[in-house]
Design a protein around this motif. Structure first.
Motif, PDB file in Angstrom:
ATOM      1  N   LEU A  26      -2.314  -7.868   4.514  1.00 49.88           N
ATOM      2  CA  LEU A  26      -2.528  -6.568   3.872  1.00 49.88           C
ATOM      3  C   LEU A  26      -2.424  -5.422   4.872  1.00 49.88           C
ATOM      4  O   LEU A  26      -2.084  -4.301   4.499  1.00 49.88           O
ATOM      5  N   ARG A  27      -2.714  -5.689   6.138  1.00 48.61           N
ATOM      6  CA  ARG A  27      -2.581  -4.636   7.146  1.00 48.61           C
ATOM      7  C   ARG A  27      -1.125  -4.228   7.309  1.00 48.61           C
ATOM      8  O   ARG A  27      -0.817  -3.079   7.606  1.00 48.61           O
ATOM      9  N   TRP A  28      -0.219  -5.203   7.114  1.00 53.85           N
ATOM     10  CA  TRP A  28       1.214  -4.895   7.213  1.00 53.85           C
ATOM     11  C   TRP A  28       1.739  -4.254   5.939  1.00 53.85           C
ATOM     12  O   TRP A  28       2.876  -3.760   5.927  1.00 53.85           O
ATOM     13  N   LEU A  29       0.932  -4.259   4.905  1.00 54.79           N
ATOM     14  CA  LEU A  29       1.384  -3.716   3.614  1.00 54.79           C
ATOM     15  C   LEU A  29       0.731  -2.370   3.302  1.00 54.79           C
ATOM     16  O   LEU A  29       0.665  -1.963   2.143  1.00 54.79           O
ATOM     17  N   ARG A  30       0.252  -1.679   4.338  1.00 59.17           N
ATOM     18  CA  ARG A  30      -0.462  -0.421   4.097  1.00 59.17           C
ATOM     19  C   ARG A  30       0.427   0.631   3.437  1.00 59.17           C
ATOM     20  O   ARG A  30      -0.046   1.494   2.721  1.00 59.17           O
ATOM     21  N   ARG A  31       1.714   0.595   3.710  1.00 61.52           N
ATOM     22  CA  ARG A  31       2.634   1.574   3.125  1.00 61.52           C
ATOM     23  C   ARG A  31       3.437   0.993   1.955  1.00 61.52           C
ATOM     24  O   ARG A  31       4.389   1.612   1.485  1.00 61.52           O
ATOM     25  N   ALA A  32       3.064  -0.186   1.525  1.00 62.28           N
ATOM     26  CA  ALA A  32       3.781  -0.816   0.410  1.00 62.28           C
ATOM     27  C   ALA A  32       3.365  -0.191  -0.921  1.00 62.28           C
ATOM     28  O   ALA A  32       2.269   0.367  -1.046  1.00 62.28           O
ATOM     29  N   PRO A  33       4.238  -0.277  -1.945  1.00 65.65           N
ATOM     30  CA  PRO A  33       3.876   0.249  -3.272  1.00 65.65           C
ATOM     31  C   PRO A  33       2.673  -0.480  -3.850  1.00 65.65           C
ATOM     32  O   PRO A  33       2.347  -1.606  -3.460  1.00 65.65           O
ATOM     33  N   ILE A  34       2.042   0.182  -4.809  1.00 63.02           N
ATOM     34  CA  ILE A  34       0.850  -0.413  -5.421  1.00 63.02           C
ATOM     35  C   ILE A  34       1.201  -1.680  -6.196  1.00 63.02           C
ATOM     36  O   ILE A  34       0.375  -2.574  -6.358  1.00 63.02           O
ATOM     37  N   ARG A  35       2.472  -1.804  -6.638  1.00 64.62           N
ATOM     38  CA  ARG A  35       2.888  -3.026  -7.330  1.00 64.62           C
ATOM     39  C   ARG A  35       2.792  -4.222  -6.381  1.00 64.62           C
ATOM     40  O   ARG A  35       2.337  -5.312  -6.771  1.00 64.62           O
ATOM     41  N   VAL A  36       3.234  -4.049  -5.151  1.00 67.40           N
ATOM     42  CA  VAL A  36       3.188  -5.138  -4.176  1.00 67.40           C
ATOM     43  C   VAL A  36       1.736  -5.497  -3.855  1.00 67.40           C
ATOM     44  O   VAL A  36       1.369  -6.684  -3.792  1.00 67.40           O
ATOM     45  N   TRP A  37       0.916  -4.477  -3.642  1.00 66.36           N
ATOM     46  CA  TRP A  37      -0.500  -4.715  -3.372  1.00 66.36           C
ATOM     47  C   TRP A  37      -1.142  -5.485  -4.532  1.00 66.36           C
ATOM     48  O   TRP A  37      -1.902  -6.434  -4.323  1.00 66.36           O
ATOM     49  N   GLY A  38      -0.844  -5.062  -5.749  1.00 67.81           N
ATOM     50  CA  GLY A  38      -1.421  -5.737  -6.909  1.00 67.81           C
ATOM     51  C   GLY A  38      -1.000  -7.185  -6.987  1.00 67.81           C
ATOM     52  O   GLY A  38      -1.832  -8.085  -7.254  1.00 67.81           O
ATOM     53  N   ALA A  39       0.292  -7.432  -6.718  1.00 66.24           N
ATOM     54  CA  ALA A  39       0.787  -8.810  -6.785  1.00 66.24           C
ATOM     55  C   ALA A  39       0.123  -9.676  -5.720  1.00 66.24           C
ATOM     56  O   ALA A  39      -0.286 -10.828  -5.979  1.00 66.24           O
ATOM     57  N   VAL A  40      -0.002  -9.132  -4.502  1.00 65.87           N
ATOM     58  CA  VAL A  40      -0.622  -9.903  -3.418  1.00 65.87           C
ATOM     59  C   VAL A  40      -2.085 -10.203  -3.725  1.00 65.87           C
ATOM     60  O   VAL A  40      -2.574 -11.327  -3.522  1.00 65.87           O
TER      61      VAL A  40
END
Length: 389
Positions: A26-40
């Protein structure tokens, strides 16, 4: 009881594996879209649950058939739960995207509020905050445009107004130096014209200095408790010669008991500007009336004239810097180099278009307000000031 605790320990240990592995990702996904965060996050939760069930089932020494059934059911349930959760979370992702787009156009003409109501209270609050910020930015931008236009207009007008008396003084001085006139009466008239032009130049510079102090917020008021009637009577007495020269009847009436905390010099300037303005626009045989009383726990001074009224389109602009409400920029005064004397006495006082702007600035610095409206046959300026404490 021991077996139950053993099962709880196995389930907890297996369930913690997935979150511990996902946390660094998740630290590498700080700038990822909320869709990616939700899926993870969904996958992490489902994987934690599946690992806990699978580890517990394995530890229960089930038969191979029963274990296969548990794992198949677990896999199908995990896929279904993941897909369903992601599908149900689509409104959240859409709302986030819409808010991002709206924020990108904040304050611009192309801004559009979020059409669909956001699915959560937090996103709805953000949407309302964006709408309110857009309204404020649009209003501020409009004010900035108006101020910039007013500034340019003021610079053009002041440049013209400064050139006019300077040109008059120069033309008169050149005429005297070239010996164009020689008789004493004409020479004296030229000298008086030069004095009038220099006085107008000085008045304009004083107005600009006062206005700059008001705009900069550096006007320092020396407050004292005085009777409002004294300030009104002094202003009327000072303007009376001007009114008599033009044939205007100037009347004043004030309540002797009304006390106010004011800067006498600055409020005196307010009344002087209003009286000169009223006398200038009132025809001969007209009347200018000044009254002072108390209304709604405020000291109220009104200046009414018989100018014939103000066009409705000009009422809202009267207190703008530089506004005169007349097409000609040059004041009506006799030209210094003209051999024909003026047919009527010139009305003295500042005609720079700054007087009413200064009036508003001084009154607001005292915590009061000033308004204007038309009355039968003329108009009335109303100044409200706080009463003495």
């Amino acid at each position: 009881m021991t077996d139950l605790l053993h099962i709880v320990g196995i389930a907890l240990a297996c369930s913690l594996v997935a979150p511990l592995l996902v946390a660094p990702a998740l630290r590498w996904l700080r700038r990822a879209p909320i869709r990616v965060w939700g899926a993870v996050l969904v996958l992490a939760g489902v994987a934690a649950m599946a690992a806990g069930v699978a580890g517990t089932a394995q530890a229960m020494f089930l038969s191979d058939h029963d274990l296969d059934v548990v794992l198949v059911v677990l896999a199908v349930s995990a896929v279904a739960a993941t897909a369903t959760t992601l599908w149900l979370g689509r409104p959240l992702a859409r709302a986030s995207t819409a808010l991002t787009v709206a924020a990108g156009h904040l304050g611009e003409p192309g801004y559009e509020p979020v059409r669909r109501p956001p699915p959560t209270a937090e996103l709805a609050a953000i949407a309302r905050a964006l709408d309110e910020s857009h309204r404020r930015l649009a209003a501020a931008r409009e004010r900035e445009r108006a101020l910039e236009a007013s500034r340019r207009e003021l610079v053009a007008w002041v440049s013209h107004d400064l050139r006019t008396p300077i040109a008059g003084i120069r033309a008169t001085a050149e005429a005297l130096d070239d010996g164009v006139v020689s008789d004493a009466a004409t020479v004296a008239r030229y000298h008086r014209a030069m004095v009038r032009s220099s006085e107008r130049l000085s008045s304009l510079v004083d107005d600009l200095f006062e206005l700059s102090r008001l705009h900069a917020g550096s006007l320092e008021l020396t407050l004292e408790t005085v009777a409002l009637s004294d300030v009104v009577s002094d202003a009327v007495a000072a303007a009376d010669p001007l009114a008599r020269a033009k044939g205007v009847l100037l009347r004043g009436e004030a309540d002797d008991t009304t006390k106010v905390d004011i800067d006498v010099a600055e409020v005196g300037r307010v009344l002087s500007n209003l009286l000169v303005n009223a006398i200038r626009h009132t025809p001969s045989d007209g009347t200018v009336a000044v009254t002072a009383n108390v209304s709604a726990a405020r000291a109220v001074v009104s200046v009414a004239d018989t100018c014939g009224g103000i066009p409705d389109a000009d009422l809202d602009r009267l207190f703008e810097t530089g506004f005169r409400g007349e097409p000609a920029r040059t004041p009506t005064v006799g030209r210094a180099h003209d051999h024909t004397p003026p047919t009527a006495p010139a009305v003295e006082g500042s005609q720079s278009g700054l007087g009413l702007a200064i009036v508003r600035g001084i009154v607001e610095a005292h915590g009061g307000g000033v308004t204007v409206h038309n009355i039968d046959g003329g108009c009335r300026f109303v100044v409200e000031l706080p009463l003495a404490a």
